[in-house]
Write a protein that holds these residues in place. Structure first.
Motif, short mmCIF file in Angstrom:
data_model
loop_
_atom_site.label_atom_id
_atom_site.label_comp_id
_atom_site.label_asym_id
_atom_site.label_seq_id
_atom_site.Cartn_x
_atom_site.Cartn_y
_atom_site.Cartn_z
N UNK A 363 14.43 7.98 2.16
CA UNK A 363 14.28 7.98 0.70
C UNK A 363 13.13 7.03 0.40
N UNK A 364 11.95 7.57 0.18
CA UNK A 364 10.73 6.80 0.00
C UNK A 364 10.25 6.92 -1.44
N UNK A 365 9.91 5.77 -2.04
CA UNK A 365 9.32 5.76 -3.37
C UNK A 365 7.90 5.23 -3.25
N UNK A 366 6.95 5.88 -3.91
CA UNK A 366 5.55 5.49 -3.88
C UNK A 366 5.18 4.93 -5.24
N UNK A 367 4.64 3.72 -5.27
CA UNK A 367 4.26 3.05 -6.51
C UNK A 367 2.81 2.59 -6.39
N UNK A 368 2.24 2.27 -7.52
CA UNK A 368 0.86 1.79 -7.57
C UNK A 368 0.32 1.94 -8.98
N UNK A 369 -0.84 1.34 -9.19
CA UNK A 369 -1.45 1.39 -10.51
C UNK A 369 -1.85 2.80 -10.88
N UNK A 370 -2.05 3.03 -12.17
CA UNK A 370 -2.47 4.34 -12.64
C UNK A 370 -3.83 4.69 -12.04
N UNK A 371 -3.95 5.91 -11.52
CA UNK A 371 -5.21 6.37 -10.95
C UNK A 371 -5.46 5.91 -9.53
N UNK A 372 -4.48 5.27 -8.87
CA UNK A 372 -4.68 4.73 -7.54
C UNK A 372 -4.63 5.80 -6.46
N UNK A 373 -4.06 7.00 -6.77
CA UNK A 373 -4.02 8.09 -5.81
C UNK A 373 -2.63 8.55 -5.41
N UNK A 374 -1.62 8.19 -6.22
CA UNK A 374 -0.24 8.57 -5.87
C UNK A 374 -0.05 10.09 -5.90
N UNK A 375 -0.50 10.73 -6.97
CA UNK A 375 -0.34 12.19 -7.05
C UNK A 375 -1.22 12.91 -6.03
N UNK A 376 -2.37 12.33 -5.72
CA UNK A 376 -3.21 12.89 -4.66
C UNK A 376 -2.45 12.86 -3.33
N UNK A 377 -1.79 11.74 -3.06
CA UNK A 377 -0.99 11.64 -1.84
C UNK A 377 0.14 12.66 -1.84
N UNK A 378 0.78 12.85 -2.98
CA UNK A 378 1.85 13.85 -3.07
C UNK A 378 1.31 15.25 -2.78
#
Length: 591
Positions: A363-378
């Motif tokens: 169960x992994x949660x990915x966090x970070x600032x807006x525009x850091x690349x979270x949705x790109x990683x998804x």
């Protein structure tokens, strides 16, 4: 690669019923061709030459009845044609659209898809219909004529069938060259269509730069090239003419030259006239139609369909989709090795040499600032985006080579803007698992606390219209669909951003107990507090630990927790038990 022959055979096999009815009415249509020569011979020999005109007229009356039966057969045959052709066209449209969407998802834009969809599919449909009627007509008309010739006299049948077979062999020998010319013609038209789209799309830049004449010359070169190819294609008419001369016209002089011998063998003048009728009114038109139809429509059909099949994918349920590869039980749910991704060749990398392993059941949660690349990683994890370098594996399957069916069997991705289509609630929630019954759906809705939502929407039979749902309702429908999916890996990319904290907590807790692996792009820091592990994207740095571990060793994470809480940096003990925050206090992550 799916071949033209395989697709054609499959299309015929799927429409076996209409084809059998078409064959039955084709027998009726061929009745005049089978009886014309024979009834003409009887009318002449037994009627008019024997001084019995009444008998001759009676035989001709039977011929008129046969013509009426044939006309009825023709009418019914054309009515059945649509039952064979239209489903084939619909299948091609689905293939072209699926292939174009798959290419667009992979970042491969294709302007020629417009030509394929609006021109080539219709060309295949029209030529397929014409080819069916041409081949059907030739087989039944020629077969009827040969049967009629045999009924007159065996020597007459031999004199006619020899040249007919020779003409067919000549035509078959010329077919490869005809196919090559037709392929050149199709490719030239596709290039012209693609470059015309480019020129029209950039007409403003062309006008501003004063390059209009150069662009006109450039497109004119494609037009001239297509004209040259079409002229070469037209030269193949000589091969058709030679084949028709041998198969359709040669039997006539042969019968005339052999007429004295045939008459000495006891063949009556009427029988000789009947044989000529079979050749001139039956075999010759059938050969002409066959050669013309195959050389024109048939070649266009083969070449154009081959081109379509090379640029599209078979729709689900067509039998051509690749089966999903079996899962490797020892493989991690996700594995990213040295992944680099950037939007454009000169852009700064969003991810550079990124490594991550997500074991099954995590169960992994990915966090970070807006525009850091979270949705790109998804998107990279789901195989929606392809890395510029490195590899991504889902359940041991490389996303770079996996088909859509394989990826769908391994993972389900719910983005921030949930997709709901016009249809019943049932169709929407079991979209990824159509074999489920209502009881399965009800149990899943109860487990996720969404039974009230289903009831409020009107039950499983209620018709949903996306515009009539709130953003939160759309997300909950999509989340129920993801829960019911057979995929063991669920990726939620801010899929609860339009929900209140309590609903979000309930749904994430439900997904955490679902068998499989859960990856969440966090909308609120409370999601990280509930996770087994947390991945922090911090510019060029990546931190992976538990929520408490990151609080202890990452200043950036502590600052983020304090920002989300809205009251500054908290102590580890306080932040570790942070409660869900109001939705209005959560910053939104850009895609």
């Amino acid at each position: 690669m799916t071949t033209v022959g395989a697709v054609t055979r499959a299309a015929l096999a799927q429409r076996r019923g209409p084809l059998l009815r078409l064959a039955g009415w084709s027998f009726a249509e061929a009745l005049p061709a089978a009886l014309t020569g024979l009834l003409t011979a009887r009318a002449v020999d037994d009627g008019f030459l024997a001084g019995r005109p009444g008998v001759g007229l009676a035989w001709l009356g039977l011929l008129a009845v046969a013509v009426l039966v044939g006309a009825l057969g023709t009418r019914q045959a054309y009515g059945l044609l649509g039952e064979v052709v239209e489903p084939f066209r619909d299948d091609l449209l689905r293939r072209v659209v699926a292939g174009t969407l798959a290419g667009a998802t992979d970042g491969r834009g294709d302007d020629a898809a417009v030509t394929r969809l609006t021109h080539q599919v219709e060309m295949v449909r029209d030529t397929w219909a014409g080819l069916l009627m041409v081949v059907r007509g030739f087989v039944f008309a020629t077969g009827a004529a040969v049967v009629g010739l045999c009924s007159l006299a065996a020597p007459v049948a031999l004199l006619v069938t020899g040249p007919v077979l020779a003409g067919l062999l000549l035509f078959a020998a010329a077919l490869p060259a005809m196919v090559a010319r037709q392929r050149e013609f199709v490719l030239a038209g596709e290039r012209l269509g693609r470059d015309a789209v480019v020129a029209v799309a950039g007409h403003r830049d062309v006008t501003v730069s004063g390059a209009g004449d150069r662009v006109v010359d450039w497109l004119g070169g494609h037009v001239d090239a297509q004209a040259r190819v079409e002229r070469r294609l037209a030269t193949m008419a000589a091969a058709r003419s030679l084949s028709l001369a041998v198969g359709g016209w040669l039997p006539v002089p042969l019968l005339l030259v052999a007429a004295p011998w045939l008459l000495r063998q006891g063949l009556g003048p009427g029988a000789l006239l009947g044989a000529l009728v079979y050749v001139v009114r039956g075999i010759q038109p059938a050969l002409h139609t066959l050669f013309q139809g195959v050389a024109a429509g048939g070649l266009r059909f083969v070449v154009t369909l081959d081109r379509l099949l090379k640029t599209c994918v078979p729709p689900e349920g067509s039998g051509g989709a690749t089966a999903a590869s079996p899962r490797d039980p020892a493989a991690p749910a996700l594995s990213l090795r040295a992944v680099t991704f950037r939007y454009g060749p000169d852009a700064v990398p969003v991810l550079d040499g990124f490594d991550l392993v997500v074991p099954a059941g995590d169960h992994l949660v990915i966090v970070g600032a807006s525009g850091i690349g979270k949705s790109t990683l998804a998107g990279l994890m789901a195989g929606v985006l392809r890395p510029g370098a490195g590899t991504v594996h889902v359940a041991g399957t490389p996303t770079a080579t996996a088909t859509a069916a394989e990826l769908a069997a391994h993972r389900v991705l719910i983005p921030q803007e949930a997709y709901v289509f016009t249809g019943t609630v049932r169709d929407n929630v079991r979209y990824l698992r159509p074999d489920l019954d209502d009881a399965d759906i009800g149990r899943a809705a109860d487990r996720m606390g969404l039974a009230d939502l289903v009831a409020r929407l009107g039950g499983l039979d209620a018709v949903l219209r996306p515009a009539g749902l709130s953003a939160g309702e759309r997300q909950q429908v999509a989340l129920l669909r993801a829960w019911l999916s057979p995929a063991p890996l669920v990726i939620l990319d801010e899929a609860t951003c339009h929900l209140d904290p309590a609903t979000e907590a309930r749904l994430e807790a439900a997904f955490a107990t679902r068998p499989g692996t859960l990856v969440v792009i966090a909308h609120r820091i409370s999601s990280a507090a509930r996770a087994r592990r947390v991945l922090l994207l911090d510019g060029g740095h990546v931190h992976l630990d538990t929520h408490r571990g990151l609080l202890a060793r990452s200043a950036a994470y502590r600052e983020m927790v304090g920002y989300w809480a809205g009251d500054g940096v908290r102590s580890s003990r306080t932040a570790g038990r942070s409660a869900p925050l109001p939705s209005g206090s959560a910053p939104r992550s850009s895609p």
